[in-house]
Enzyme design. Structure first.
Site, PDB file in Angstrom:
ATOM      1  N   THR A 280     -15.489  22.375  -6.495  1.00 22.89           N
ATOM      2  CA  THR A 280     -15.615  21.763  -7.783  1.00 22.89           C
ATOM      3  C   THR A 280     -16.652  20.595  -7.798  1.00 22.89           C
ATOM      4  OG1 THR A 280     -14.522  21.042  -9.864  1.00 22.89           O
ATOM      5  CG2 THR A 280     -13.514  20.073  -7.771  1.00 22.89           C
TER       6      THR A 280
ATOM      7  N   LYS B 116     -20.853  21.957  -6.428  1.00 27.63           N
ATOM      8  CA  LYS B 116     -21.132  23.175  -6.774  1.00 27.63           C
ATOM      9  C   LYS B 116     -22.447  23.869  -6.371  1.00 27.63           C
ATOM     10  CE  LYS B 116     -17.817  24.097 -10.232  1.00 27.63           C
ATOM     11  NZ  LYS B 116     -17.365  24.682 -11.488  1.00 27.63           N
TER      12      LYS B 116
ATOM     13  N   SER C 194      -5.910  23.203  -9.225  1.00 26.31           N
ATOM     14  CA  SER C 194      -6.238  24.606  -8.327  1.00 26.31           C
ATOM     15  C   SER C 194      -4.884  24.557  -7.406  1.00 26.31           C
ATOM     16  CB  SER C 194      -7.598  24.900  -7.978  1.00 26.31           C
ATOM     17  OG  SER C 194      -8.374  24.979  -8.713  1.00 26.31           O
TER      18      SER C 194
ATOM     19  N   GLY D  74     -23.810  24.410 -25.763  1.00 27.73           N
ATOM     20  CA  GLY D  74     -23.910  23.602 -24.597  1.00 27.73           C
ATOM     21  C   GLY D  74     -25.202  24.218 -23.697  1.00 27.73           C
TER      22      GLY D  74
ATOM     23  N   ASP E 136     -16.691  31.863 -12.726  1.00 27.48           N
ATOM     24  CA  ASP E 136     -16.553  30.959 -14.035  1.00 27.48           C
ATOM     25  C   ASP E 136     -16.815  32.245 -14.919  1.00 27.48           C
ATOM     26  OD1 ASP E 136     -15.292  28.723 -13.407  1.00 27.48           O
ATOM     27  OD2 ASP E 136     -17.507  27.625 -13.353  1.00 27.48           O
TER      28      ASP E 136
ATOM     29  N   GLY F  92     -23.114  22.983 -16.984  1.00 26.47           N
ATOM     30  CA  GLY F  92     -22.769  24.019 -15.912  1.00 26.47           C
ATOM     31  C   GLY F  92     -22.035  25.077 -16.445  1.00 26.47           C
TER      32      GLY F  92
HETATM   33  N1  LIG Z   1     -11.884  26.747 -18.802  1.00 28.01           N
HETATM   34  C1  LIG Z   1     -12.624  26.676 -17.837  1.00 28.01           C
HETATM   35  O1  LIG Z   1     -12.073  27.368 -16.864  1.00 28.01           O
HETATM   36  C2  LIG Z   1     -13.620  25.422 -17.516  1.00 28.01           C
HETATM   37  C3  LIG Z   1     -14.340  25.708 -16.750  1.00 28.01           C
HETATM   38  C4  LIG Z   1     -15.600  24.759 -16.576  1.00 28.01           C
HETATM   39  C5  LIG Z   1     -15.462  23.695 -17.609  1.00 28.01           C
HETATM   40  N2  LIG Z   1     -14.772  23.593 -18.726  1.00 28.01           N
HETATM   41  C6  LIG Z   1     -14.756  22.679 -19.722  1.00 28.01           C
HETATM   42  O2  LIG Z   1     -16.115  22.731 -20.094  1.00 28.01           O
HETATM   43  C7  LIG Z   1     -16.788  21.696 -20.608  1.00 28.01           C
HETATM   44  C8  LIG Z   1     -18.291  21.377 -20.249  1.00 28.01           C
HETATM   45  O3  LIG Z   1     -18.086  21.284 -18.960  1.00 28.01           O
HETATM   46  P1  LIG Z   1     -19.450  21.358 -17.934  1.00 28.01           P
HETATM   47  O4  LIG Z   1     -19.083  21.299 -16.682  1.00 28.01           O
HETATM   48  O5  LIG Z   1     -20.273  22.386 -18.563  1.00 28.01           O
HETATM   49  O6  LIG Z   1     -19.987  19.849 -18.413  1.00 28.01           O
HETATM   50  P2  LIG Z   1     -21.488  19.492 -18.414  1.00 28.01           P
HETATM   51  O7  LIG Z   1     -22.288  19.995 -17.463  1.00 28.01           O
HETATM   52  O8  LIG Z   1     -21.514  17.888 -18.316  1.00 28.01           O
HETATM   53  O9  LIG Z   1     -21.926  19.634 -19.835  1.00 28.01           O
HETATM   54  C9  LIG Z   1     -21.553  18.974 -21.076  1.00 28.01           C
HETATM   55  C10 LIG Z   1     -22.122  19.850 -22.332  1.00 28.01           C
HETATM   56  O10 LIG Z   1     -21.580  19.170 -23.391  1.00 28.01           O
HETATM   57  C11 LIG Z   1     -22.477  18.517 -24.311  1.00 28.01           C
HETATM   58  N3  LIG Z   1     -21.904  17.259 -25.011  1.00 28.01           N
HETATM   59  C12 LIG Z   1     -21.595  16.331 -24.353  1.00 28.01           C
HETATM   60  N4  LIG Z   1     -21.266  15.514 -25.112  1.00 28.01           N
HETATM   61  C13 LIG Z   1     -21.727  15.965 -26.513  1.00 28.01           C
HETATM   62  C14 LIG Z   1     -21.781  15.371 -27.727  1.00 28.01           C
HETATM   63  N5  LIG Z   1     -21.238  14.189 -28.141  1.00 28.01           N
HETATM   64  N6  LIG Z   1     -22.422  16.125 -28.807  1.00 28.01           N
HETATM   65  C15 LIG Z   1     -22.973  17.388 -28.585  1.00 28.01           C
HETATM   66  N7  LIG Z   1     -22.957  17.958 -27.011  1.00 28.01           N
HETATM   67  C16 LIG Z   1     -22.274  17.245 -26.304  1.00 28.01           C
HETATM   68  C17 LIG Z   1     -23.767  18.258 -23.185  1.00 28.01           C
HETATM   69  O11 LIG Z   1     -24.976  18.427 -24.067  1.00 28.01           O
HETATM   70  P3  LIG Z   1     -26.066  17.617 -23.490  1.00 28.01           P
HETATM   71  O12 LIG Z   1     -27.104  18.408 -22.699  1.00 28.01           O
HETATM   72  O13 LIG Z   1     -27.069  17.108 -24.776  1.00 28.01           O
HETATM   73  O14 LIG Z   1     -25.818  16.379 -22.994  1.00 28.01           O
HETATM   74  C18 LIG Z   1     -23.860  19.666 -22.392  1.00 28.01           C
HETATM   75  O15 LIG Z   1     -24.189  20.721 -23.233  1.00 28.01           O
HETATM   76  C19 LIG Z   1     -15.600  20.275 -20.149  1.00 28.01           C
HETATM   77  O16 LIG Z   1     -14.707  20.170 -21.244  1.00 28.01           O
HETATM   78  C20 LIG Z   1     -14.886  21.329 -19.037  1.00 28.01           C
HETATM   79  O17 LIG Z   1     -13.579  20.649 -18.876  1.00 28.01           O
HETATM   80  C21 LIG Z   1     -13.786  24.721 -18.533  1.00 28.01           C
END
Ligand SMILES: NC(=O)c1ccc[n+]([C@@H]2O[C@H](COP(=O)([O-])OP(=O)(O)OC[C@H]3O[C@@H](n4cnc5c(N)ncnc54)[C@H](OP(=O)(O)O)[C@@H]3O)[C@@H](O)[C@H]2O)c1
Length: 279
Positions: free
Chosen positions: A68, A72, A23, A132, A108, A135
Site C-alpha cells: 500500500t 505501489k 487488511s 478523479g 483494485d 491511483g
Molecule cells: N474502496 C477501495 O478499495 C479503495 C481503494 C483505493 C482508494 N480508495 C479511496 O479512493 C480515494 C482516492 O484514492 P487515491 O489513492 O486515488 O488518491 P489520490 O491518488 O491522492 O487521488 C485523489 C483524487 O481526488 C481528487 N481530489 C482531492 N481533493 C479534491 C477536491 N477538493 N476537489 C476535487 N477533487 C479532489 C484529486 O484531484 P487532483 O488531481 O485535482 O488533486 C485526485 O483525482 C480515497 O478516498 C481512498 O480512500 C478506495
C-alpha cells in the site's frame, strides 16, 4: 489468532505507515474462518528500505505480500514479472513470491468490478464517467475499459486527467465543470476522488440531470454511506458502496498465498464495517 505450526504460510501488508490498514483484520477473518495454518501481518517499511525488506521477506519464506501507500510504484519496478492488471494500473498492490521470483498484479480494478457485479450492476451496461485521476481512478478506469465500454474521466486538475489519459490508451477526458450535465449520457458514475471521505468536503454533483438507469458507485468507504450515495438513493438511483471493493480486492492475494478461494459475505462485511466505525 490460531496457534501456528512450523509449516504456517505467511503473508502481510507493506506500507509506511501501515497501522491504518484493515487488511490484517480482513485476511485474519478468513484465516480463522477457514482454519488455515497461516498468518497475515502488518509490515511498516520505510520507503528507502522497501526493496531490501521485500527480498528479506522472500528469503524468510513469505508466500507474498500486499503493498500500500507509498510503495505501489516501487513494487511495480521491483517485480520480476507483472501481469496486465498491474501494467494498466501502473502500480502493484499484490506480490506473490515463487521460486525466488516476485510476480506483481493490481487487484483494485478487479475488486471494483466484482463489487459492482455483487450489487447487480453490469459494468458493461453502457458508458462510464469516472471522477478523479489519482491511483484509484486509474485502476478503476483501466478495469472498466477492459470490459470494452467507453470510459471518460473528469478531474479537478485537468493536467492530471490529461496525464492519465496519455498513460491509459482509450480513456477520454471531460472538463470537471461538465460532470453534472454529462450524467444524462452515462450508465455508470464512479467517484474515485477523496471527496465525501470523512474529513473531506462532499462531492458536488447535480443528480437531477442523471439518466434514470444511472448506477452510482463511490469507492470512498469512510463513511460507509457517503453523501453521494445518500443523494443517489434519494433520487431513486442504484448506489454501490466502496467497502465491497476493499473486500474483493483482497480475494486474489489470499487465494494465491493460502490456497483457498475466500468468500466475501455479509459476516465479513459486518466485521470490517464494525472495525471502521471504531476509527
Ligand atoms: N474502496 C477501495 O478499495 C479503495 C481503494 C483505493 C482508494 N480508495 C479511496 O479512493 C480515494 C482516492 O484514492 P487515491 O489513492 O486515488 O488518491 P489520490 O491518488 O491522492 O487521488 C485523489 C483524487 O481526488 C481528487 N481530489 C482531492 N481533493 C479534491 C477536491 N477538493 N476537489 C476535487 N477533487 C479532489 C484529486 O484531484 P487532483 O488531481 O485535482 O488533486 C485526485 O483525482 C480515497 O478516498 C481512498 O480512500 C478506495
Amino acid at each position: 489468532m490460531p496457534i501456528l505450526t512450523g509449516h504456517a504460510r505467511l503473508a502481510g501488508i507493506i506500507g509506511w505507515p501501515v497501522a491504518h490498514s484493515r487488511s490484517p483484520r480482513l485476511h485474519g477473518f478468513w484465516l480463522e474462518q477457514y482454519g488455515i495454518d497461516g498468518a497475515y501481518v502488518p509490515l511498516a517499511i520505510r520507503p528507502d528500505r522497501f526493496a531490501t525488506a521485500v527480498r528479506g521477506l522472500m528469503e524468510a519464506g513469505f508466500a507474498g505480500a500486499n503493498v500500500t501507500i507509498p510503495h505501489k510504484r516501487a513494487a511495480f519496478a521491483l517485480c520480476d514479472s507483472v501481469d496486465a492488471s498491474a501494467r494498466r494500473a501502473g502500480a502493484v498492490n499484490t506480490m506473490v513470491f515463487r521460486d525466488g521470483q516476485i510476480a506483481g498484479s493490481n487487484t483494485d480494478g478487479w475488486g471494483f468490478l466484482a463489487n459492482l457485479r455483487a450489487h447487480g450492476v453490469d459494468p458493461e451496461a453502457g458508458p462510464a464517467l469516472v471522477l478523479g485521476a489519482g491511483g484509484a481512478a486509474r485502476a478503476v478506469a483501466a478495469g472498466l475499459l477492459e470490459t470494452g465500454i467507453r470510459v471518460t474521466i473528469a478531474n479537478r486538475t485537468p493536467e492530471h486527467a490529461q496525464a492519465l489519459a496519455h498513460d491509459v490508451p482509450g480513456l477520454r477526458v471531460l472538463g470537471w465543470d461538465s460532470r453534472s450535465e454529462a450524467l444524462a449520457d452515462h450508465a455508470l458514475l464512479v467517484n474515485a476522488t477523496s471527496l465525501g471521505m470523512q474529513g473531506h468536503p462532499p462531492l458536488e454533483l447535480d443528480l437531477s440531470r442523471a439518466s434514470p438507469r444511472l448506477a452510482v458507485a463511490d469507492i470512498v468507504y469512510v463513511p460507509l454511506e457517503t453523501p453521494l450515495l445518500a443523494a443517489a438513493a434519494a433520487h431513486g438511483l442504484r448506489a454501490v458502496e466502496g467497502l465491497g471493493m476493499l473486500l474483493y480486492q483482497a480475494v486474489p492475494g489470499f487465494r494465491a498465498w493460502f490456497g483457498v478461494e475466500p468468500r466475501v459475505d455479509e459476516a465479513l462485511r459486518r466485521f470490517i464495517a464494525a472495525d471502521l466505525l471504531q476509527g
